[in-house]
Design a protein around this motif. Sequence first.
Motif, mmCIF file in Angstrom:
data_model
loop_
_atom_site.group_PDB
_atom_site.id
_atom_site.type_symbol
_atom_site.label_atom_id
_atom_site.label_comp_id
_atom_site.label_asym_id
_atom_site.label_seq_id
_atom_site.Cartn_x
_atom_site.Cartn_y
_atom_site.Cartn_z
ATOM 1 N N LEU A 27 15.323 9.574 27.969
ATOM 2 C CA LEU A 27 14.981 8.150 27.908
ATOM 3 C C LEU A 27 15.119 7.572 29.308
ATOM 4 N N LEU A 28 14.027 7.034 29.851
ATOM 5 C CA LEU A 28 14.063 6.379 31.153
ATOM 6 C C LEU A 28 14.176 4.878 30.936
ATOM 7 N N GLU A 29 15.350 4.328 31.249
ATOM 8 C CA GLU A 29 15.592 2.895 31.119
ATOM 9 C C GLU A 29 15.219 2.247 32.451
ATOM 10 N N ALA A 30 14.105 1.537 32.470
ATOM 11 C CA ALA A 30 13.583 0.954 33.709
ATOM 12 C C ALA A 30 13.544 -0.560 33.569
ATOM 13 N N GLY A 31 14.435 -1.245 34.258
ATOM 14 C CA GLY A 31 14.479 -2.705 34.206
ATOM 15 C C GLY A 31 13.200 -3.326 34.722
ATOM 16 N N ALA A 32 13.076 -4.630 34.548
ATOM 17 C CA ALA A 32 11.875 -5.348 34.981
ATOM 18 C C ALA A 32 11.598 -5.099 36.457
ATOM 19 N N GLY A 33 10.333 -4.769 36.772
ATOM 20 C CA GLY A 33 9.936 -4.542 38.159
ATOM 21 C C GLY A 33 10.299 -3.188 38.706
ATOM 22 N N ALA A 34 10.842 -2.295 37.868
ATOM 23 C CA ALA A 34 11.293 -0.988 38.360
ATOM 24 C C ALA A 34 10.157 0.007 38.545
ATOM 25 N N GLY A 35 9.014 -0.269 37.975
ATOM 26 C CA GLY A 35 7.902 0.678 38.074
ATOM 27 C C GLY A 35 7.923 1.694 36.947
ATOM 28 N N LYS A 36 8.134 1.200 35.733
ATOM 29 C CA LYS A 36 8.187 2.084 34.572
ATOM 30 C C LYS A 36 6.860 2.803 34.344
ATOM 31 N N THR A 37 5.756 2.055 34.449
ATOM 32 C CA THR A 37 4.443 2.669 34.233
ATOM 33 C C THR A 37 4.151 3.727 35.294
ATOM 34 N N TYR A 38 4.580 3.457 36.535
ATOM 35 C CA TYR A 38 4.397 4.449 37.601
ATOM 36 C C TYR A 38 5.117 5.749 37.240
ATOM 37 N N SER A 39 6.348 5.642 36.774
ATOM 38 C CA SER A 39 7.098 6.839 36.400
ATOM 39 C C SER A 39 6.434 7.570 35.243
ATOM 40 N N LEU A 40 5.926 6.822 34.279
ATOM 41 C CA LEU A 40 5.232 7.451 33.151
ATOM 42 C C LEU A 40 4.001 8.204 33.622
ATOM 43 N N VAL A 41 3.205 7.577 34.469
ATOM 44 C CA VAL A 41 1.986 8.219 34.968
ATOM 45 C C VAL A 41 2.329 9.452 35.813
ATOM 46 N N GLU A 42 3.345 9.335 36.678
ATOM 47 C CA GLU A 42 3.743 10.484 37.495
ATOM 48 C C GLU A 42 4.239 11.635 36.625
ATOM 49 N N THR A 43 4.917 11.320 35.536
ATOM 50 C CA THR A 43 5.358 12.362 34.607
ATOM 51 C C THR A 43 4.159 13.043 33.962
ATOM 52 N N LEU A 44 3.167 12.257 33.563
ATOM 53 C CA LEU A 44 1.952 12.840 33.001
ATOM 54 C C LEU A 44 1.252 13.749 34.003
ATOM 55 N N LYS A 45 1.151 13.286 35.252
ATOM 56 C CA LYS A 45 0.494 14.103 36.272
ATOM 57 C C LYS A 45 1.244 15.409 36.500
ATOM 58 N N ALA A 46 2.579 15.336 36.499
ATOM 59 C CA ALA A 46 3.384 16.546 36.695
ATOM 60 C C ALA A 46 3.204 17.514 35.526
ATOM 61 N N LEU A 47 3.156 16.993 34.302
ATOM 62 C CA LEU A 47 2.945 17.850 33.132
ATOM 63 C C LEU A 47 1.556 18.485 33.151
ATOM 64 N N ILE A 48 0.561 17.711 33.589
ATOM 65 C CA ILE A 48 -0.797 18.257 33.689
ATOM 66 C C ILE A 48 -0.819 19.405 34.696
ATOM 67 N N ALA A 49 -0.145 19.204 35.828
ATOM 68 C CA ALA A 49 -0.128 20.233 36.873
ATOM 69 C C ALA A 49 0.616 21.485 36.430
ATOM 70 N N SER A 50 1.726 21.313 35.741
ATOM 71 C CA SER A 50 2.571 22.458 35.402
ATOM 72 C C SER A 50 2.219 23.113 34.074
ATOM 73 N N HIS A 51 1.679 22.346 33.126
ATOM 74 C CA HIS A 51 1.431 22.880 31.793
ATOM 75 C C HIS A 51 -0.016 22.727 31.329
ATOM 76 N N GLY A 52 -0.838 22.045 32.116
ATOM 77 C CA GLY A 52 -2.193 21.737 31.674
ATOM 78 C C GLY A 52 -3.013 22.944 31.275
ATOM 79 N N ALA A 53 -3.024 23.980 32.111
ATOM 80 C CA ALA A 53 -3.847 25.167 31.824
ATOM 81 C C ALA A 53 -3.400 25.841 30.532
ATOM 82 N N LYS A 54 -2.087 25.968 30.354
ATOM 83 C CA LYS A 54 -1.572 26.624 29.152
ATOM 84 C C LYS A 54 -1.870 25.785 27.907
ATOM 85 N N LEU A 55 -1.750 24.470 28.034
ATOM 86 C CA LEU A 55 -2.035 23.607 26.894
ATOM 87 C C LEU A 55 -3.504 23.692 26.487
#
Length: 583
Positions: free
Chosen positions: A32-60
């Motif tokens: 659970l990523l607790e990101a207060g107001a203005g912390a860039g929660k959406t940025y972290s979510l998108v970066e996590t998606l990009k990392a998962l695509i890079a590391s697991h995308g082909a296998k998925l």
Amino acid sequence: MTGDQHPSAALLAAQAADAQVAACIAAGESFLLEAGAGAGKTYSLVETLKALIASHGAKLRQRGQRIACITYTNAATAVINSRIDGNPVVLTDTIHAFCWSLVKDFQGVLRQLVSTLDKWSERLADSQIAVAGQRVEYELGHRRITDTTISLHHDDVLSIAAKLLVRPKFQAVLADRFPFVLIDEYQDTNVAIMDAIKENLIGRPGGPLVGLFGDHWQRIYEDTCGHVADPDLTEIGKKANFRSATAVVDVLNAIRPELPQAVDDANFIGSAVAYHTNGWVGQRRPGTGGGHWKGDLPAEEAHRFLEALVAKLANEGWDFAADKTKILMLTHNMLANEQGYSNLAKVFPYTDLYIKKQDEYIAFFVDRLEPACDAFTRRRYGEMFELLGSNAPRFESHEAKLKWSTSMVELVALREMGTVGDVVTHIDAGGYIRLPDQILKREKDAKEFEPLEGERVPDRIELTRKLRNVAYGEVIALEKFINGHTPFATKHSVKGDQFDNVLVVLGRGWNVYNFGQYLDWVEAGQAPADKQDAFERYRNLFYVACSRPTTRLALLFTQELTNRGIATLQAWFGDDSVEAFLP
């Protein structure tokens, strides 16, 4: 980055949090990523998606699996998809659409569960149609049963998904299709759905890995889960603020010391000031209406204070253009007068009936009719029909279409000069737009009810009759306010937004908020044991409002504050930034 190109304190804090997220994924642990107001929660979510695509995308892709990214609005879905370039290995969808995609193929089970759902037993009894082999569908979100189909409401889809998540077979199907499930704004998840996720998915051998992104201090909707804690869920705090000036962040950190935020630019100072009206001499509003108004300024005085403070702030450099400054009205003392729907407001005994669209007329006008009329005037007919949904007209001939067009032109004009009753009567007489069943029933009851001698007119009928006499132009004004088309805004319409400057007006009139009481409880160190829900409700809305500005924050309390309340503000803003204001 700051001017000297060294990483800012906010960036370092954000990188540390994102590294913890990456470590959890590498270890196969839900988080659970607790990101207060203005912390860039959406940025972290998108970066996590990009990392998962890079590391697991082909296998998925090889296995026919996807990453699920659950959101709560179509707008959020579009933003996330755009930032990952629409990568097909990620399914980004709203909670309702995602749950339906999971359950829609279990048709036999769906038919079994329908009769167990809230609001279905009475409907099934009234319809006299048995649940047999009908196709269960979810398209328009309206409950309906025919000999061939059963149509589900939005709430039904969530209830069914929660019920199915307890079944091992369903869990296995979900985990096989979606080895990773990320939830945006987790705190806004339906309580039953989140309970089912906690009990049946988080920590489940074989997955899926669940990632929650959000901030439980920004939970302001009812029937949502708020903070989530589980032994198999690693909690990570993102202690950064990329939005606000130092003065604003200092206030936020004082309000919320358990999640301190580092600023992005220490030289960006800004301002944060709280004004109270305790110096006003006169009779404040009494505690009528359940005590919701007690201690507030009279409406005309509240308006005078607001006008004077706006003038003062403008002289200090505030730009009150709608795209630069928002006035958040956490009071209903003067809001209706400011926005032009005061007569409409007087019809309803509770503000939630019109502001939260709990009344059937208001819900239909604001969610369906007004957007549809706007689409019609822009000649976006497909959009209009989609907005009207099951209320849309059906044409059997070209002549009928021409009559409909004429009727719509008349309706658009009637909205500006007629009453609510005129508009409803026109719609009903035309036969081209279908009024909701609840409105038709209320119209019938209001028209036909004749009290016996000494009999009192029921409140609902009295309300309907009064509402019909209100100028429809006030409905238009209400819709503009609710949907954020004015310099003023409600608490919900700005959640997630940011503005250069924010003026928050806090007073009474809400039946579920008392900010003076909140300040007293903070100064005392705790709220009464039986008031914890109220405390969190007050706290969260206050935090959301104070965390919207990038540069300047000002609060104006129209309700009288206690010494305790003023002491709380002084602790948060500083003695020099809490002022007694008089026009």
